[in-house]
Design a protein around this motif. Structure first.
Motif, PDB file in Angstrom:
ATOM      1  N   LEU A 154     -21.632   3.975  27.590  1.00 11.51           N
ATOM      2  CA  LEU A 154     -21.100   5.061  26.770  1.00 11.51           C
ATOM      3  C   LEU A 154     -21.576   6.406  27.296  1.00 11.51           C
ATOM      4  N   LEU A 155     -22.846   6.518  27.617  1.00 10.55           N
ATOM      5  CA  LEU A 155     -23.377   7.778  28.154  1.00 10.55           C
ATOM      6  C   LEU A 155     -22.741   8.115  29.502  1.00 10.55           C
ATOM      7  N   ASP A 156     -22.540   7.111  30.350  1.00 14.42           N
ATOM      8  CA  ASP A 156     -21.880   7.328  31.634  1.00 14.42           C
ATOM      9  C   ASP A 156     -20.445   7.801  31.431  1.00 14.42           C
ATOM     10  N   LEU A 179     -16.432  12.283  31.512  1.00  8.23           N
ATOM     11  CA  LEU A 179     -15.324  12.943  30.806  1.00  8.23           C
ATOM     12  C   LEU A 179     -15.535  14.430  30.621  1.00  8.23           C
ATOM     13  N   ARG A 180     -16.723  14.915  30.922  1.00 11.41           N
ATOM     14  CA  ARG A 180     -17.002  16.364  30.756  1.00 11.41           C
ATOM     15  C   ARG A 180     -16.270  17.196  31.737  1.00 11.41           C
TER      16      ARG A 180
END
Length: 129
Positions: A121-123, A128-129
């Protein structure tokens, strides 16, 4: 995906899912949740697939099919032939991103499985930023 259903009065109606399902992909294109699913017997894949589809058409949902684990992280809880399966996912807009799947062997959520899903999820958020 478009599903055609018969209404109570006998007419046909087309229904779109509320969420589209996608598999998390690593930087090199691997899709670990898809690979895990492909390794399961057909009858287990069918049950898990139906449960994911139910979430797609009924989102937001709660227990007993869906349980929130952490901020932006949920699990699809499937009772499959021979055991229990979990698919951990996040929702981004109208997309359900399948992060991780595993067969459950104990009552408690295994820490390594939760850690794997959180790392993915963090990856995903980073990319997506």
């Amino acid at each position: 995906m478009l599903v055609v259903l018969r209404t109570f009065c006998g007419t046909l109606a087309a229904v779109q899912p509320l969420l589209s399902a996608h598999f998390y992909a690593t930087d090199n294109g691997n899709e670990p949740a898809r690979d895990w699913l492909r390794g399961l017997p057909r009858e287990q894949r069918q049950v898990i697939g139906e449960d994911i589809k139910t979430v797609q058409f009924g989102w937001p949902m709660g227990m007993p099919l869906v349980r929130k684990l952490a901020p932006a992280l949920w699990e699809v809880r499937s009772v499959i032939p021979g055991g229990i399966a979990r698919v951990l996912f996040t929702v981004s807009g109208t997309s359900m991103v399948l992060l991780h799947g595993f067969l459950k062997k104990s009552q408690a959520m295994p820490g390594v499985e939760l850690d794997t899903a959180i790392a993915r999820l963090l990856d995903l958020r980073r990319r997506l930023r």
